[in-house]
Motif scaffolding. Structure first.
Motif, PDB file in Angstrom:
ATOM      1  N   PHE A 138       0.861  -1.177   0.000  1.00  0.00           N
ATOM      2  CA  PHE A 138       0.000   0.000   0.000  1.00  0.00           C
ATOM      3  C   PHE A 138       0.901   1.231   0.000  1.00  0.00           C
ATOM      4  CE2 PHE A 138      -2.554   3.159   2.472  1.00  0.00           C
ATOM      5  CZ  PHE A 138      -3.527   3.362   1.498  1.00  0.00           C
ATOM      6  N   MET A 140       1.091   4.953   0.210  1.00  0.00           N
ATOM      7  CA  MET A 140       0.517   6.263   0.499  1.00  0.00           C
ATOM      8  C   MET A 140       1.622   7.247   0.919  1.00  0.00           C
ATOM      9  SD  MET A 140      -2.186   7.493   3.392  1.00  0.00           S
ATOM     10  CE  MET A 140      -0.905   7.729   4.597  1.00  0.00           C
ATOM     11  N   THR A 141       2.395   6.885   1.936  1.00  0.00           N
ATOM     12  CA  THR A 141       3.342   7.803   2.576  1.00  0.00           C
ATOM     13  C   THR A 141       4.451   8.251   1.614  1.00  0.00           C
ATOM     14  OG1 THR A 141       2.860   6.696   4.632  1.00  0.00           O
ATOM     15  CG2 THR A 141       4.848   8.024   4.595  1.00  0.00           C
ATOM     16  N   ALA A 146       4.501  15.745   5.002  1.00  0.00           N
ATOM     17  CA  ALA A 146       4.018  15.174   6.265  1.00  0.00           C
ATOM     18  C   ALA A 146       2.790  14.310   5.946  1.00  0.00           C
ATOM     19  CB  ALA A 146       3.656  16.282   7.241  1.00  0.00           C
ATOM     20  N   SER A 147       3.003  13.012   5.923  1.00  0.00           N
ATOM     21  CA  SER A 147       1.969  12.128   5.383  1.00  0.00           C
ATOM     22  C   SER A 147       0.917  11.749   6.414  1.00  0.00           C
ATOM     23  CB  SER A 147       2.625  10.873   4.799  1.00  0.00           C
ATOM     24  OG  SER A 147       3.573  11.250   3.827  1.00  0.00           O
ATOM     25  N   SER A 148       1.134  12.149   7.697  1.00  0.00           N
ATOM     26  CA  SER A 148       0.076  11.915   8.677  1.00  0.00           C
ATOM     27  C   SER A 148      -1.152  12.760   8.314  1.00  0.00           C
ATOM     28  CB  SER A 148       0.563  12.240  10.083  1.00  0.00           C
ATOM     29  OG  SER A 148       1.132  13.527  10.101  1.00  0.00           O
ATOM     30  N   TRP A 172       8.280   3.791   2.938  1.00  0.00           N
ATOM     31  CA  TRP A 172       7.634   2.945   3.942  1.00  0.00           C
ATOM     32  C   TRP A 172       6.532   2.093   3.318  1.00  0.00           C
ATOM     33  CZ3 TRP A 172      10.213   2.005   8.171  1.00  0.00           C
ATOM     34  CH2 TRP A 172      11.164   2.962   8.571  1.00  0.00           C
ATOM     35  N   SER A 174       5.383  -1.068   2.971  1.00  0.00           N
ATOM     36  CA  SER A 174       5.665  -2.355   3.624  1.00  0.00           C
ATOM     37  C   SER A 174       5.307  -3.508   2.709  1.00  0.00           C
ATOM     38  CB  SER A 174       4.857  -2.481   4.917  1.00  0.00           C
ATOM     39  OG  SER A 174       5.232  -1.473   5.809  1.00  0.00           O
ATOM     40  N   LEU A 384       3.362   5.169  15.013  1.00  0.00           N
ATOM     41  CA  LEU A 384       3.475   6.034  13.826  1.00  0.00           C
ATOM     42  C   LEU A 384       2.622   5.508  12.679  1.00  0.00           C
ATOM     43  CD1 LEU A 384       7.357   6.199  13.984  1.00  0.00           C
ATOM     44  CD2 LEU A 384       5.848   8.096  14.549  1.00  0.00           C
ATOM     45  N   ASP A 386      -0.084   3.882  10.238  1.00  0.00           N
ATOM     46  CA  ASP A 386      -1.546   4.050  10.236  1.00  0.00           C
ATOM     47  C   ASP A 386      -1.972   5.232  11.107  1.00  0.00           C
ATOM     48  OD1 ASP A 386      -1.982   2.077   8.447  1.00  0.00           O
ATOM     49  OD2 ASP A 386      -2.804   0.624   9.847  1.00  0.00           O
ATOM     50  N   GLU A 390      -0.656  11.265  18.004  1.00  0.00           N
ATOM     51  CA  GLU A 390      -1.188  12.634  18.162  1.00  0.00           C
ATOM     52  C   GLU A 390      -2.413  12.850  17.280  1.00  0.00           C
ATOM     53  OE1 GLU A 390       1.909  11.799  17.582  1.00  0.00           O
ATOM     54  OE2 GLU A 390       3.239  12.773  19.012  1.00  0.00           O
ATOM     55  N   VAL A 391      -2.351  12.298  16.065  1.00  0.00           N
ATOM     56  CA  VAL A 391      -3.462  12.503  15.125  1.00  0.00           C
ATOM     57  C   VAL A 391      -4.723  11.796  15.650  1.00  0.00           C
ATOM     58  CG1 VAL A 391      -4.229  12.010  12.761  1.00  0.00           C
ATOM     59  CG2 VAL A 391      -1.915  12.854  13.175  1.00  0.00           C
ATOM     60  N   ASN A 394      -6.055  13.752  18.568  1.00  0.00           N
ATOM     61  CA  ASN A 394      -6.781  14.933  18.059  1.00  0.00           C
ATOM     62  C   ASN A 394      -8.198  14.556  17.667  1.00  0.00           C
ATOM     63  OD1 ASN A 394      -4.596  16.566  18.353  1.00  0.00           O
ATOM     64  ND2 ASN A 394      -4.086  16.708  16.184  1.00  0.00           N
TER      65      ASN A 394
HETATM   66  C1  FAD Z   1       7.201   0.199  10.090  1.00  0.00           C
HETATM   67  C2  FAD Z   1       6.349   1.144   9.309  1.00  0.00           C
HETATM   68  C3  FAD Z   1       5.550   0.641   8.305  1.00  0.00           C
HETATM   69  C4  FAD Z   1       4.786   1.500   7.519  1.00  0.00           C
HETATM   70  N1  FAD Z   1       4.057   0.984   6.468  1.00  0.00           N
HETATM   71  C5  FAD Z   1       3.447   1.822   5.604  1.00  0.00           C
HETATM   72  C6  FAD Z   1       2.823   1.323   4.421  1.00  0.00           C
HETATM   73  O1  FAD Z   1       2.792   0.099   4.176  1.00  0.00           O
HETATM   74  N2  FAD Z   1       2.299   2.207   3.550  1.00  0.00           N
HETATM   75  C7  FAD Z   1       2.319   3.554   3.773  1.00  0.00           C
HETATM   76  O2  FAD Z   1       1.812   4.305   2.943  1.00  0.00           O
HETATM   77  N3  FAD Z   1       2.893   4.055   4.903  1.00  0.00           N
HETATM   78  C8  FAD Z   1       3.461   3.236   5.806  1.00  0.00           C
HETATM   79  N4  FAD Z   1       4.088   3.740   6.926  1.00  0.00           N
HETATM   80  C9  FAD Z   1       4.148   5.178   7.124  1.00  0.00           C
HETATM   81  C10 FAD Z   1       3.255   5.717   8.206  1.00  0.00           C
HETATM   82  O3  FAD Z   1       1.893   5.518   7.912  1.00  0.00           O
HETATM   83  C11 FAD Z   1       3.614   7.202   8.350  1.00  0.00           C
HETATM   84  O4  FAD Z   1       4.935   7.243   8.882  1.00  0.00           O
HETATM   85  C12 FAD Z   1       2.670   7.961   9.234  1.00  0.00           C
HETATM   86  O5  FAD Z   1       1.430   8.140   8.599  1.00  0.00           O
HETATM   87  C13 FAD Z   1       3.226   9.337   9.613  1.00  0.00           C
HETATM   88  O6  FAD Z   1       3.585  10.068   8.500  1.00  0.00           O
HETATM   89  P1  FAD Z   1       5.055  10.738   8.437  1.00  0.00           P
HETATM   90  O7  FAD Z   1       6.061   9.694   8.720  1.00  0.00           O
HETATM   91  O8  FAD Z   1       5.160  11.497   7.173  1.00  0.00           O
HETATM   92  O9  FAD Z   1       5.083  11.717   9.688  1.00  0.00           O
HETATM   93  P2  FAD Z   1       4.732  13.273   9.690  1.00  0.00           P
HETATM   94  O10 FAD Z   1       3.412  13.484   9.031  1.00  0.00           O
HETATM   95  O11 FAD Z   1       5.890  14.026   9.190  1.00  0.00           O
HETATM   96  O12 FAD Z   1       4.535  13.523  11.243  1.00  0.00           O
HETATM   97  C14 FAD Z   1       5.646  13.549  12.125  1.00  0.00           C
HETATM   98  C15 FAD Z   1       5.184  13.686  13.540  1.00  0.00           C
HETATM   99  O13 FAD Z   1       4.497  14.913  13.700  1.00  0.00           O
HETATM  100  C16 FAD Z   1       3.581  14.798  14.750  1.00  0.00           C
HETATM  101  N5  FAD Z   1       2.245  15.209  14.279  1.00  0.00           N
HETATM  102  C17 FAD Z   1       1.694  14.977  13.076  1.00  0.00           C
HETATM  103  N6  FAD Z   1       0.439  15.472  13.033  1.00  0.00           N
HETATM  104  C18 FAD Z   1       0.191  16.011  14.237  1.00  0.00           C
HETATM  105  C19 FAD Z   1      -0.913  16.671  14.818  1.00  0.00           C
HETATM  106  N7  FAD Z   1      -2.055  16.836  14.132  1.00  0.00           N
HETATM  107  N8  FAD Z   1      -0.808  17.093  16.107  1.00  0.00           N
HETATM  108  C20 FAD Z   1       0.337  16.941  16.812  1.00  0.00           C
HETATM  109  N9  FAD Z   1       1.417  16.302  16.303  1.00  0.00           N
HETATM  110  C21 FAD Z   1       1.352  15.855  15.044  1.00  0.00           C
HETATM  111  C22 FAD Z   1       3.550  13.343  15.188  1.00  0.00           C
HETATM  112  O14 FAD Z   1       4.334  13.173  16.338  1.00  0.00           O
HETATM  113  C23 FAD Z   1       4.189  12.636  14.001  1.00  0.00           C
HETATM  114  O15 FAD Z   1       4.804  11.422  14.376  1.00  0.00           O
HETATM  115  C24 FAD Z   1       4.811   2.891   7.774  1.00  0.00           C
HETATM  116  C25 FAD Z   1       5.587   3.395   8.819  1.00  0.00           C
HETATM  117  C26 FAD Z   1       6.358   2.542   9.581  1.00  0.00           C
HETATM  118  C27 FAD Z   1       7.211   3.119  10.661  1.00  0.00           C
END
Ligand code: FAD
Length: 410
Positions: A138, A140-141, A146-148, A172, A174, A384, A386, A390-391, A394
């Motif tokens: 999958f 997405m990220t 910032a993919s959260s 990421w 997986s 982190l 899914d 923090e998200v 919220n």
């Molecule tokens: C082992 C592993 C497997 C994964 N597998 C997949 C996969 O198969 N497919 C896929 O697409 N992704 C996958 N991911 C990615 C994962 O879904 C993302 O890392 C996650 O959505 C966060 O996005 P980001 O890393 O860009 O963090 P960012 O969006 O950069 O966020 C960084 C930090 O900012 C803080 N933050 C963010 N938003 C807020 C808020 N609203 N309020 C306060 N603080 C906040 C949080 O502390 C967050 O950890 C995987 C990650 C890991 C570690």
């Protein structure tokens, strides 16, 4: 609310536990050894023989595709509530879900295809996934945003005649390290000018389409997670049939909601299993090892931690069952607060319990002689993956405050 396990679930629980005793625990060392040997021979990115040997046995035992909700292609499917105690058992050994064709991200991808794909796409991709013949990822990220906040996802999916052209860099992803990973579900923007939540779409992309480069794996605390892996993938002018777009343009968020609810609760069920295993190891070791004149289990601090671990596991299980029950009865949308709650509670609880178990094992706890160090690294990623804690917090707070806003405006 009725959380009691049905007679059928109890029977499956017994069968699954027996399978673990006979086939999973005795093969834990062999699994690690096989990957170590492959790595030393220069290529860890090959399927393990042990899992391939066990898959037919699981199928024969009726322990296959247990995650799949009841549907035309899976009339034997289970509800979330029925699956919960079975998924929990699989959480005890991180590689075991694949033996039962219940491993992420395939489960989420299969559910996505089952719910949103055309019959032609289901025949092409869902069937081999259901048979455990191929694997999926999958995407997405992205490293650049910032993919959260999924509205940031910048990958482009642009229409060109009978095709869409995909351009972007994902990471990421997986499961994409496995040579059997033959298909990706990719999220990207079809219309950057549409309202914020209508810009994204999802498209099915065969992994061998020209323009795709798997660039590198990303280690988790030094673990490569081979042969599964978490990969960085570049997509350059990747042409895919227009009929591969799921549900329609701009409906990516709708699909994400449908996909992520079950995916999240499955992670939480497995977190409970990981915590149970850690507590079991902690108790066993605490009776065997003597320090300062008495077994570790007779020191007050150990008893305090064992008791607290038991309390927190039970609380988490009840909350998880409540979320599962609500997903089954009122749907994923109405259950969103409960799903968000367990997504925060379960990994944090498991991390605490595993950390106590590591502490009790002394230096052995951080080695690979016990499954605790890897279990901790694995659980840590769930704060982190899914969606970060923090998200979810919220979202919980927003729903909580909305009730008060409604009362005030009334
Ligand atoms: C082992 C592993 C497997 C994964 N597998 C997949 C996969 O198969 N497919 C896929 O697409 N992704 C996958 N991911 C990615 C994962 O879904 C993302 O890392 C996650 O959505 C966060 O996005 P980001 O890393 O860009 O963090 P960012 O969006 O950069 O966020 C960084 C930090 O900012 C803080 N933050 C963010 N938003 C807020 C808020 N609203 N309020 C306060 N603080 C906040 C949080 O502390 C967050 O950890 C995987 C990650 C890991 C570690």
């Amino acid at each position: 609310m009725q959380f009691d396990y049905t007679p059928n679930v109890r029977l499956m629980q017994q069968r699954l536990l027996a399978f673990f005793d006979e086939h999973i625990y005795p093969n834990e060392a062999r699994y690690l050894e096989e990957i170590r040997t492959n790595r030393q021979a220069g290529n860890a990115w090959v399927p393990t023989r042990v899992i391939e040997e066990l898959k037919p046995l699981a199928r024969k035992a009726g322990l296959w595709n247990l995650f799949l909700p009841r549907s035309t292609r899976a009339p034997e499917g289970l509800t979330n509530l029925e699956y919960a105690p079975l998924c929990e058992i699989m959480g005890r050994v991180p590689w075991s879900p694949e033996v039962f064709n219940c491993s992420a991200p395939d489960t989420g991808n299969m559910e996505t295809l089952e719910r949103y794909a055309t019959e032609a796409l289901k025949d092409r991709w869902l069937e081999p996934l259901l048979h455990g013949e191929i694997r999926s990822a999958f995407l997405m990220t992205e490293p650049a945003v910032a993919s959260s906040d999924a509205t940031n996802i910048a990958c482009r999916i642009e229409r060109d005649g009978d095709h869409y052209v995909v351009n972007g860099t994902k990471w990421w992803s997986s499961g994409a390290g496995d040579p059997r990973c033959k298909v990706y579900i990719v999220m990207g923007k079809t219309d950057p000018d549409a309202p914020r939540h209508a810009q994204q779409s999802m498209i099915v992309v065969p992994a061998d389409t020209p323009g795709i480069t798997v660039k590198r794996f990303l280690p988790v605390y030094g673990y490569d997670d081979a042969p599964h892996g978490h990969m960085e993938i570049e997509l350059r002018d990747v042409r895919v049939l227009a009929s591969n777009l799921l549900l329609g343009e701009g409906r990516g968020f709708e699909i994400a909601q449908g996909r992520l609810g079950p995916g999240r609760i499955h992670h939480c069920m497995r977190s409970i299993g990981a915590a149970e295993r850690a507590l079991e190891l902690m108790c066993t070791r605490s009776l065997e090892r003597v320090a300062f004149g008495k077994p570790l289990g007779e020191h007050g601090v150990t008893q305090e931690r064992i008791a607290q671990a038991r309390c927190e596991i039970e609380m988490t299980r009840l909350l998880t069952l409540k979320a599962a029950y609500m997903m089954d009865t009122v749907g994923n949308k109405a259950a969103r607060a409960e799903i968000a709650m367990i997504k925060v509670v379960a990994p944090n609880m498991a991390l605490k319990v595993i950390d106590w178990a590591i502490q009790l094992h002394g230096a052995a706890g951080v080695s690979d002689d016990f499954p605790l160090a890897y279990a901790w690294a694995n659980q840590r990623t769930l704060r982190l993956a899914d969606g970060p804690d923090e998200v979810h917090r919220n979202a919980i707070a927003r729903l909580e405050l909305a009730r008060y806003r409604r009362t005030r405006s009334a």
